[in-house]
Design an enzyme around this catalytic site. Structure first.
Site, PDB file in Angstrom:
ATOM      1  N   GLY A  95     -20.184 -19.517   9.374  1.00 21.20           N
ATOM      2  CA  GLY A  95     -21.083 -18.722   8.535  1.00 21.20           C
ATOM      3  C   GLY A  95     -21.838 -17.618   9.242  1.00 21.20           C
ATOM      4  O   GLY A  95     -23.030 -17.447   9.022  1.00 21.20           O
ATOM      5  N   ALA A 153     -18.940 -23.731   3.867  1.00 23.67           N
ATOM      6  CA  ALA A 153     -19.128 -24.624   5.018  1.00 23.67           C
ATOM      7  C   ALA A 153     -19.395 -26.063   4.598  1.00 23.67           C
ATOM      8  O   ALA A 153     -18.855 -26.996   5.192  1.00 23.67           O
ATOM      9  CB  ALA A 153     -20.280 -24.100   5.886  1.00 23.67           C
ATOM     10  N   ASN A 159     -15.753 -19.519   7.121  1.00 27.95           N
ATOM     11  CA  ASN A 159     -16.521 -18.526   6.370  1.00 27.95           C
ATOM     12  C   ASN A 159     -15.908 -18.427   4.974  1.00 27.95           C
ATOM     13  O   ASN A 159     -14.746 -18.784   4.768  1.00 27.95           O
ATOM     14  CB  ASN A 159     -16.451 -17.159   7.087  1.00 27.95           C
ATOM     15  CG  ASN A 159     -17.616 -16.242   6.729  1.00 27.95           C
ATOM     16  OD1 ASN A 159     -17.891 -15.987   5.554  1.00 27.95           O
ATOM     17  ND2 ASN A 159     -18.297 -15.747   7.745  1.00 27.95           N
ATOM     18  N   HIS A 194     -32.349 -17.182  18.141  1.00 24.10           N
ATOM     19  CA  HIS A 194     -33.211 -16.209  17.463  1.00 24.10           C
ATOM     20  C   HIS A 194     -34.606 -16.753  17.167  1.00 24.10           C
ATOM     21  O   HIS A 194     -35.369 -16.142  16.428  1.00 24.10           O
ATOM     22  CB  HIS A 194     -32.551 -15.709  16.173  1.00 24.10           C
ATOM     23  CG  HIS A 194     -31.393 -14.786  16.444  1.00 24.10           C
ATOM     24  ND1 HIS A 194     -30.450 -14.469  15.496  1.00 24.10           N
ATOM     25  CD2 HIS A 194     -31.032 -14.107  17.565  1.00 24.10           C
ATOM     26  CE1 HIS A 194     -29.554 -13.645  16.031  1.00 24.10           C
ATOM     27  NE2 HIS A 194     -29.880 -13.416  17.284  1.00 24.10           N
TER      28      HIS A 194
HETATM   29  P1  OAD Z   1     -25.277 -12.697   7.792  1.00 15.65           P
HETATM   30  O1  OAD Z   1     -26.085 -12.690   6.539  1.00 15.65           O
HETATM   31  O2  OAD Z   1     -25.041 -11.419   8.474  1.00 15.65           O
HETATM   32  O3  OAD Z   1     -23.868 -13.362   7.499  1.00 15.65           O
HETATM   33  C1  OAD Z   1     -23.755 -14.566   6.800  1.00 15.65           C
HETATM   34  C2  OAD Z   1     -22.294 -14.959   6.796  1.00 15.65           C
HETATM   35  O4  OAD Z   1     -22.181 -16.223   6.145  1.00 15.65           O
HETATM   36  C3  OAD Z   1     -21.369 -13.994   6.048  1.00 15.65           C
HETATM   37  O5  OAD Z   1     -20.235 -13.711   6.849  1.00 15.65           O
HETATM   38  C4  OAD Z   1     -20.979 -14.774   4.780  1.00 15.65           C
HETATM   39  O6  OAD Z   1     -19.662 -14.459   4.328  1.00 15.65           O
HETATM   40  C5  OAD Z   1     -21.059 -16.206   5.274  1.00 15.65           C
HETATM   41  N1  OAD Z   1     -21.314 -17.222   4.237  1.00 15.65           N
HETATM   42  C6  OAD Z   1     -22.098 -17.121   3.140  1.00 15.65           C
HETATM   43  N2  OAD Z   1     -22.123 -18.273   2.453  1.00 15.65           N
HETATM   44  C7  OAD Z   1     -21.355 -19.155   3.150  1.00 15.65           C
HETATM   45  C8  OAD Z   1     -20.990 -20.533   2.979  1.00 15.65           C
HETATM   46  N3  OAD Z   1     -21.433 -21.249   1.945  1.00 15.65           N
HETATM   47  N4  OAD Z   1     -20.182 -21.093   3.898  1.00 15.65           N
HETATM   48  C9  OAD Z   1     -19.709 -20.372   4.961  1.00 15.65           C
HETATM   49  N5  OAD Z   1     -20.017 -19.077   5.180  1.00 15.65           N
HETATM   50  C10 OAD Z   1     -20.828 -18.474   4.294  1.00 15.65           C
HETATM   51  O7  OAD Z   1     -25.976 -13.788   8.765  1.00 15.65           O
HETATM   52  P2  OAD Z   1     -25.840 -13.956  10.337  1.00 15.65           P
HETATM   53  O8  OAD Z   1     -24.487 -13.624  10.807  1.00 15.65           O
HETATM   54  O9  OAD Z   1     -26.405 -15.289  10.660  1.00 15.65           O
HETATM   55  O10 OAD Z   1     -31.477 -12.310  12.882  1.00 15.65           O
HETATM   56  O11 OAD Z   1     -26.858 -12.853  10.832  1.00 15.65           O
HETATM   57  C11 OAD Z   1     -27.175 -12.752  12.186  1.00 15.65           C
HETATM   58  C12 OAD Z   1     -28.632 -12.371  12.375  1.00 15.65           C
HETATM   59  O12 OAD Z   1     -28.923 -11.174  11.652  1.00 15.65           O
HETATM   60  C13 OAD Z   1     -29.615 -13.365  11.850  1.00 15.65           C
HETATM   61  O13 OAD Z   1     -29.873 -14.431  12.758  1.00 15.65           O
HETATM   62  C14 OAD Z   1     -30.841 -12.543  11.629  1.00 15.65           C
HETATM   63  C15 OAD Z   1     -30.239 -11.276  11.069  1.00 15.65           C
HETATM   64  O14 OAD Z   1     -30.931 -10.113  11.320  1.00 15.65           O
HETATM   65  C16 OAD Z   1     -32.814 -12.505  12.983  1.00 15.65           C
HETATM   66  O15 OAD Z   1     -33.537 -12.762  12.041  1.00 15.65           O
HETATM   67  C17 OAD Z   1     -33.354 -12.403  14.357  1.00 15.65           C
END
Ligand code: OAD
Ligand code: ZN
Length: 244
Positions: free
Chosen positions: A184, A228, A210, A116
């Site tokens: 995550g 994590a 997660n 990204h």
């Molecule tokens: P999300 O915000 O959608 O998801 C974050 C995930 O991390 C969730 O499933 C949480 O439950 C989990 N989580 C939170 N704290 C945690 C911890 N301490 N340990 C483990 N897991 C944890 O983020 P992404 O899946 O990365 O794109 O989102 C994907 C994309 O959507 C991003 O790259 C961004 C966004 O739009 C762009 O900016 C291009």
């Protein structure tokens, strides 16, 4: 089963890791979709689309510069360091991250694809060159290229294509790796889920880490529930101590 996951990782000859915003949460960087997620407080279509940038480059840069400030004061956490140590231990390794914060690099990861983009880089709107912009707050908003034209954040926005060739490199590795750890990510962006499915079809053993079940959990062979920064270093040190 935890023990099986540990022994599979201990004998893995090839390892892929896919990370999302959750791995940086304990470093103090907000995720996108959770309770305090960025997309709860900001409208993606006003800040993270090519149309938004066309309307107002400086508003978009201002928002990214606010996030750059957060990233600058954040430090990699034990999960980032564990991933970097995996790369030093298992020769055939690839990290695929959705994160743009640069924390994996700061923790020492080198074999990585930032699918990204990267919040510390900009791309010229005219000559398309990509360059680093390290200062925050920005000296100049919008950022300008050496050629004089306006530059945009080096980020893949909603509705945009991925960088040429990058998904091919990721999918090539995932179609032949024997172990995959997903950390995550919510799976709300479909491309990473598609990448996990490639590894699954190819027979890789998949662990999902997660704090709550995600769209990846159902595909995974083992769900490691927890933060994590806590569960990954422990899982890795258990597996590493059994490697020979
Ligand atoms: P999300 O915000 O959608 O998801 C974050 C995930 O991390 C969730 O499933 C949480 O439950 C989990 N989580 C939170 N704290 C945690 C911890 N301490 N340990 C483990 N897991 C944890 O983020 P992404 O899946 O990365 O794109 O989102 C994907 C994309 O959507 C991003 O790259 C961004 C966004 O739009 C762009 O900016 C291009
Ligand atoms: Zn230029």
């Amino acid at each position: 089963m935890y023990e099986e996951a540990v022994s599979r990782l201990a004998s893995a000859r090839s390892l892929a890791v896919i990370t999302g915003a959750g791995i940086s949460a304990e470093s103090g960087i907000p995720t996108f979709r959770g309770k305090d997620g960025l997309w709860r407080n900001y409208k993606a279509e006003e800040l993270a689309t090519p149309e938004a940038f066309e309307r107002s480059p400086s508003v978009v840069w201002e928002w990214y510069d606010m996030r750059r400030g957060v990233c600058a004061s954040a430090k990699p956490n034990p999960a980032h360091f564990a991933v970097a140590d995996m790369e030093r231990t298992i020769e055939d390794f690839l990290l695929i991250t959705q994160n743009v914060d640069g924390l994996h690099c700061r923790a020492g990861s080198k074999k990585l694809l930032e699918i990204h983009g990267n919040i510390w880089k900009a791309r010229c709107m005219k000559c398309r060159s990509v360059f680093e912009v390290n200062e925050t707050p920005l000296k100049e908003n919008p950022v300008r290229c050496k050629c004089g034209s306006i530059a945009r954040p080096y980020i893949v926005w909603f509705g945009e294509r991925y960088e040429e060739g990058i998904l091919e490199r990721a999918s090539e590795f995932l179609s032949r790796t024997d172990f995959l750890i997903v950390i995550g990510t919510s799976g709300m962006v479909t491309t990473p889920v598609w990448l996990v499915q490639i590894a699954d079809k190819a027979g890789a053993y998949i662990v999902d880490i997660n704090i709550e079940p995600s769209l990846v959990t159902g595909i995974a062979d083992h769900f490691l529930e927890g933060k994590a920064g806590l569960v990954l270093p422990e899982f890795w040190s258990n597996a590493k101590s059994k490697r020979h």
